[in-house]
Scaffold this active site. Structure first.
Site, short mmCIF file in Angstrom:
data_model
loop_
_atom_site.label_atom_id
_atom_site.label_comp_id
_atom_site.label_asym_id
_atom_site.label_seq_id
_atom_site.Cartn_x
_atom_site.Cartn_y
_atom_site.Cartn_z
N GLN A 131 36.53 47.69 44.11
CA GLN A 131 35.16 47.35 44.51
C GLN A 131 34.52 46.34 43.58
O GLN A 131 33.30 46.21 43.54
CB GLN A 131 34.31 48.62 44.54
CG GLN A 131 34.79 49.68 45.51
CD GLN A 131 34.10 51.02 45.28
OE1 GLN A 131 33.49 51.22 44.24
NE2 GLN A 131 34.22 51.92 46.24
N CYS A 132 35.34 45.58 42.83
CA CYS A 132 34.78 44.73 41.78
C CYS A 132 33.78 43.71 42.33
O CYS A 132 32.74 43.46 41.71
CB CYS A 132 35.89 44.03 41.02
SG CYS A 132 37.06 43.13 42.07
N GLY A 133 34.08 43.13 43.50
CA GLY A 133 33.17 42.14 44.05
C GLY A 133 31.85 42.74 44.49
O GLY A 133 30.78 42.17 44.23
N ALA A 136 29.83 43.68 41.43
CA ALA A 136 29.22 42.48 40.85
C ALA A 136 28.01 42.05 41.67
O ALA A 136 26.97 41.67 41.12
CB ALA A 136 30.24 41.35 40.77
N HIS A 234 39.81 39.28 40.32
CA HIS A 234 38.73 40.18 39.94
C HIS A 234 37.43 39.40 40.12
O HIS A 234 37.43 38.19 40.29
CB HIS A 234 38.94 40.60 38.48
CG HIS A 234 38.10 41.76 38.02
ND1 HIS A 234 37.98 42.94 38.71
CD2 HIS A 234 37.34 41.91 36.88
CE1 HIS A 234 37.20 43.77 38.03
NE2 HIS A 234 36.79 43.17 36.94
#
Length: 351
Positions: A131-133, A136, A234
């Protein structure tokens, strides 16, 4: 200068998605249990001989002491996150964390330059899964939809409904821009062709004004940018920049009492924009960034970020064989991420 990705200047409005690899479907996560509806519970038997006394009042809630709890999405489901949360110390406030970081890396800064720090305060959020995007974007949203942005769960739900993601992953900067516009109600400008050249000045001016930048890059073991051809793709959000300049403008800046040679814009005072360091001047520009695997700010050399962003070309072989479905745009990682970034500004901002 040509890049290995050569993305189009304008992303397609509705690029079709290609699931990778083959799998039938992803089961939807179970819905959280609904709160009890006390009005639907059966009433206790009533009798004239034994009246039921009224319930005792609830005790007052305990007084809030100490810092507010940290944002940890998925804490209730992940034992690993619970253990990490219990062992971790308190998260420092934004400026304290930045000051800690600058003291830690002060030997990296060129002594022939004066340094000006521009940094908006970002909260931290630990991701669960790929779920990094979206994490962010959630962090950026606190600057775009104050005071607290929108819930991460809503970003995930809308991204899934629109077909941008299967389980939280985001392999398209264009889709990220559409999601930001729809859910956060902000402006989104997609940069293509890399973070160098004319895009460099756009990025630096954007950060100087306090607006967030979303950047895809390859993540090294210490979360810093590296070059793995997209296998470690990432996302990070930058909301600050450290500029090395020959001279600090006379209007609107003050020197840091603990770090000589470091200057901050004076809040509430008009300040003259500094001259941006020339491209090709090594070690003169650093990005202050956060990403979903650490509580803390990180300080990255701008050229290191630019080079990592420019070589995102391939889908990770380990992901391709893990039995899960990922939404990847036509053209793959090269078309979706390579050499691209996203400038986000509030809807009413003229910048």
């Amino acid at each position: 200068m040509t890049s290995p990705c050569s993305p189009p200047l304008k992303p397609p409005i509705s690029p079709p998605k290609t699931p990778v690899p083959q799998a039938s479907s992803i089961p939807s996560p179970p819905l959280p249990p609904s709160p009890l509806d006390f009005s639907a519970l059966p009433s206790p038997p009533w009798s004239q001989q034994t009246p039921v006394p009224p319930p005792l009042p609830l005790p007052p809630p305990p007084a809030a002491t100490g810092p507010a709890p940290r944002h940890v999405f998925g804490l209730e489901k992940s034992q690993l996150l619970k253990e990490a949360f219990d062992k971790a110390g308190p998260v420092p406030k934004g400026r304290e964390d930045v000051k800690r970081l600058l003291k830690l890396h002060k030997d990296r800064f060129r002594g022939d330059l004066r340094w000006i720090l521009f940094c908006a305060d970002l909260p931290s959020l630990i991701q669960e899964g790929p779920q990094c995007g979206l994490v962010a974007l959630w962090m950026a949203g606190t600057l775009l939809s104050p005071p607290s942005g929108v819930p991460l769960e809503r970003l995930i739900r809308v991204a899934t409904e629109r077909g941008y993601t299967a389980q939280g992953e985001m392999f398209s900067v264009a889709d990220m821009g559409r999601l930001a516009q729809e859910v956060l109600g902000c402006q989104a400008k997609l940069l293509s062709g890399g973070l160098g050249g004319p895009n460099r000045d756009l990025v630096l001016q954007h950060l100087v004004t306090g607006h967030p930048l979303l950047i895809p890059y390859d993540e090294d073991f210490n979360h810093e940018p590296c070059q793995r051809k997209g296998h470690k793709a990432h996302w990070a959000v930058s909301a600050g920049v450290l500029l090395g300049v020959r001279a600090v403008p006379s209007l609107g800046y003050t020197e840091d009492p603990e770090l000589p040679g470091l200057f901050h814009p004076v809040l509430g005072t008009p300040c003259q924009p500094p001259s941006l360091p020339e491209e090709g001047s090594p070690g003169a520009v650093y990005l202050l960034s956060k990403q979903g695997k650490s509580w803390h700010y990180q300080l990255w050399d701008y050229d290191q970020v630019r080079e990592s962003n420019l070589q995102l070309t391939d889908f990770s072989p380990s992901r391709a064989t893990d039995g899960r479905v990922y939404v990847v745009p036509v053209g793959g990682v090269r078309a979706g991420l390579c050499g691209q970034a996203l400038l986000l500004t509030p809807q009413d901002c003229s910048h």
